[in-house]
Design a protein around this motif. Structure first.
Motif, PDB file in Angstrom:
ATOM      1  N   VAL A  60       3.145  -0.165 -11.180  1.00  0.00           N
ATOM      2  CA  VAL A  60       3.166  -0.292  -9.712  1.00  0.00           C
ATOM      3  C   VAL A  60       2.071  -1.244  -9.222  1.00  0.00           C
ATOM      4  N   TYR A  61       0.892  -1.213  -9.847  1.00  0.00           N
ATOM      5  CA  TYR A  61      -0.214  -2.068  -9.388  1.00  0.00           C
ATOM      6  C   TYR A  61       0.072  -3.542  -9.651  1.00  0.00           C
ATOM      7  N   GLN A  62       0.566  -3.832 -10.850  1.00  0.00           N
ATOM      8  CA  GLN A  62       0.908  -5.235 -11.162  1.00  0.00           C
ATOM      9  C   GLN A  62       2.033  -5.714 -10.247  1.00  0.00           C
ATOM     10  N   SER A  63       3.015  -4.859 -10.024  1.00  0.00           N
ATOM     11  CA  SER A  63       4.160  -5.243  -9.178  1.00  0.00           C
ATOM     12  C   SER A  63       3.700  -5.644  -7.776  1.00  0.00           C
ATOM     13  N   VAL A  64       2.848  -4.813  -7.175  1.00  0.00           N
ATOM     14  CA  VAL A  64       2.448  -5.129  -5.794  1.00  0.00           C
ATOM     15  C   VAL A  64       1.428  -6.267  -5.769  1.00  0.00           C
ATOM     16  N   ASN A  65       0.633  -6.419  -6.828  1.00  0.00           N
ATOM     17  CA  ASN A  65      -0.295  -7.555  -6.863  1.00  0.00           C
ATOM     18  C   ASN A  65       0.474  -8.867  -6.952  1.00  0.00           C
ATOM     19  N   ASP A  83      -7.415  -5.024  -3.210  1.00  0.00           N
ATOM     20  CA  ASP A  83      -7.556  -4.438  -4.549  1.00  0.00           C
ATOM     21  C   ASP A  83      -6.964  -3.024  -4.474  1.00  0.00           C
ATOM     22  N   TYR A  84      -5.693  -2.924  -4.860  1.00  0.00           N
ATOM     23  CA  TYR A  84      -4.972  -1.655  -4.663  1.00  0.00           C
ATOM     24  C   TYR A  84      -5.522  -0.535  -5.550  1.00  0.00           C
ATOM     25  N   HIS A  85      -6.124  -0.896  -6.689  1.00  0.00           N
ATOM     26  CA  HIS A  85      -6.724   0.134  -7.561  1.00  0.00           C
ATOM     27  C   HIS A  85      -7.881   0.814  -6.822  1.00  0.00           C
ATOM     28  N   SER A  86      -8.798  -0.007  -6.273  1.00  0.00           N
ATOM     29  CA  SER A  86      -9.962   0.560  -5.587  1.00  0.00           C
ATOM     30  C   SER A  86      -9.521   1.351  -4.372  1.00  0.00           C
ATOM     31  N   ARG A 127       0.844  -1.218   0.000  1.00  0.00           N
ATOM     32  CA  ARG A 127       0.000   0.000   0.000  1.00  0.00           C
ATOM     33  C   ARG A 127       0.871   1.257   0.000  1.00  0.00           C
ATOM     34  N   GLN A 128       1.914   1.220   0.804  1.00  0.00           N
ATOM     35  CA  GLN A 128       2.781   2.413   0.913  1.00  0.00           C
ATOM     36  C   GLN A 128       3.484   2.705  -0.418  1.00  0.00           C
ATOM     37  N   ILE A 129       3.861   1.661  -1.130  1.00  0.00           N
ATOM     38  CA  ILE A 129       4.530   1.864  -2.428  1.00  0.00           C
ATOM     39  C   ILE A 129       3.561   2.492  -3.428  1.00  0.00           C
TER      40      ILE A 129
END
Ligand SMILES: NC(=O)c1ccc[n+]([C@@H]2O[C@H](COP(=O)([O-])OP(=O)(O)OC[C@H]3O[C@@H](n4cnc5c(N)ncnc54)[C@H](O)[C@@H]3O)[C@@H](O)[C@H]2O)c1
Length: 374
Positions: free
Chosen positions: A337-342, A365-368, A107-109
């Motif tokens: 960044v989203y794919q990396s953290v997922n 779900d980091y996008h939401s 989340r922080q990233i």
């Protein structure tokens, strides 16, 4: 403001130093600075590659206004804190795998990259190997057909590696197996059920509280009618090193070889054929094409992970080129960044599931979450 050539700084000079000659030759970069704690090694690497700007402290490096982008290759537990600090200092960040060790760090990233409006790319070698690029080509030209299933495995014996590896939960280093399964369908994992199997010696268990020799997981892909399977082992499980992925389309399937240097198999319908995978250096700018096979891969200089990891499939110059060209073009990198953290969270949540006897765990779900916080 973007300089004519991006000033790159590399942090961590074990595996990290393999990238120095590539940035030195890439047409859009200047290999500006290196950073690692011990002065002796810092100077030895700086002298070997003629890099003048040297930092012993990461905190000083990121205050240097001449640094445009930082490529982090420090030990695992530093990846997220250093990435977040560099993003907050306004630097683009490339970071070796995994991106983080907890979902909170993920989340922080995301938050730091969004606030700073800088690129963040996890440097996942497994999605720029010759094998992956070969399967990607079969996907793009329709040869695979409709993708029906993916499978990844990464089995390695980590005895003798630096201390922080000892007893690491296998799924906390799963991106080499998870990454290709999700990259080939441009997807993200939604939830996971994972089982732990076998047991490692108590001395190793004590370090991370993780008892399993093998962790094996099934993931659901978000918004696609697809699942994939991943198996990881790090200690006390007999097998030659293997970092593999298999993809099954309705027309054609690709299966990794069983042992090193055994060519992969392409099945067209029910008909199997061993294939020689070509090199994809032609996709790169000419000055860095040689690095898919030479330069950093010679026996004398090779990092242990090259010898065990089959040279990472010639992926390093492709990773550098993707990171650099995404910044130059002002577009997200692949992975972004989203794919990396997922892809990192997939392993973190899988281990959590294994510790709860296979309970289904949903990934954040980091996008939401990011949309909600704006
Ligand atoms: N295929 C791959 O993608 C692949 C292969 C090998 C390693 N790796 C990753 O690369 C990372 C490094 O691996 P390694 O084998 O070189 O590890 P290592 O422990 O041998 O080296 C780590 C380096 O980081 C430096 N370092 C440590 N703390 C630091 C700090 N606070 N500030 C600046 N530098 C610091 C050390 O001095 C050293 O140069 C690991 O996290 C691993 O996940 C990825």
């Amino acid at each position: 403001m973007t300089r004519e050539k991006l000033n790159i700084a590399i942090v961590g000079l074990g595996f990290g130093k393999e990238f120095i000659p590539i940035y030195q030759k890439h047409p859009n970069t200047h290999m500006y600075a290196i950073c690692q704690r011990t002065k002796e090694k810092l100077d030895a690497v700086g002298d070997q590659y003629k890099v003048a700007k040297r930092y012993q402290h990461f905190e000083d490096l990121i205050q240097d206004p001449n640094v445009d982008a930082v490529h982090i290759n420090s030990p695992i537990h530093l990846h997220a804190p250093q990435s977040v600090a560099a993003l907050k200092a306004g630097k683009h960040v490339a970071c070796t795998v995994p991106a983080a060790t907890t979902v909170e760090e993920c989340r922080q990233i995301v938050n730091a990259a969004n606030v700073a409006r800088r690129n963040y790319m996890m440097m996942e070698t497994a999605i720029y190997t010759r094998e992956f690029l070969f399967v990607r080509e079969m996907r793009n030209n329709g040869k695979l057909g409709r993708i029906q299933f993916m499978r990844g495995s990464h089995q390695q014996e980590m005895a003798g590696w630096p201390g922080y590896w000892e007893g690491l939960p296998p799924m906390h280093y799963a991106t080499h197996a998870v990454g290709p399964c999700l990259a080939i369908v441009r997807g993200e994992a939604e939830y996971v059920c994972c089982f732990g199997s076998g047991r490692i010696e108590d001395r190793l268990v004590a370090n991370y509280g993780s008892p399993f020799a093998v962790e094996t997981a099934l993931f659901k892909v978000r918004n696609q009618q697809l699942a994939f399977e991943v198996t990881r082992s790090l200690f006390e499980t007999a097998r030659q090193y293997r970092e593999s992925f298999d993809v099954y389309g309705d027309k054609t399937a690709f299966e990794w070889g069983q042992i090193e240097n055994e060519p992969p198999i392409v099945h067209v319908g029910e008909k199997p054929e061993r294939v020689q995978v070509p090199d994809y250096a032609h996709l790169l700018p000419e000055p860095i094409q040689r690095f898919t096979t030479k330069g950093v891969y010679d026996d004398e200089h090779a990092h242990l992970s090259f010898i065990q990891g089959g040279g990472h499939g010639g992926s390093h110059p492709h990773l550098v080129h993707e990171f650099v060209s995404s910044i130059v073009a002002g577009r997200p990198s692949f992975p972004d960044v989203y794919q990396s953290v997922n892809w990192t969270s997939a392993g973190i949540c899988a281990h959590e599931s294994a510790m709860q006897e296979g309970r289904r765990i949903a990934l954040p779900d980091y996008h939401s979450e990011a949309a909600g916080s704006h």
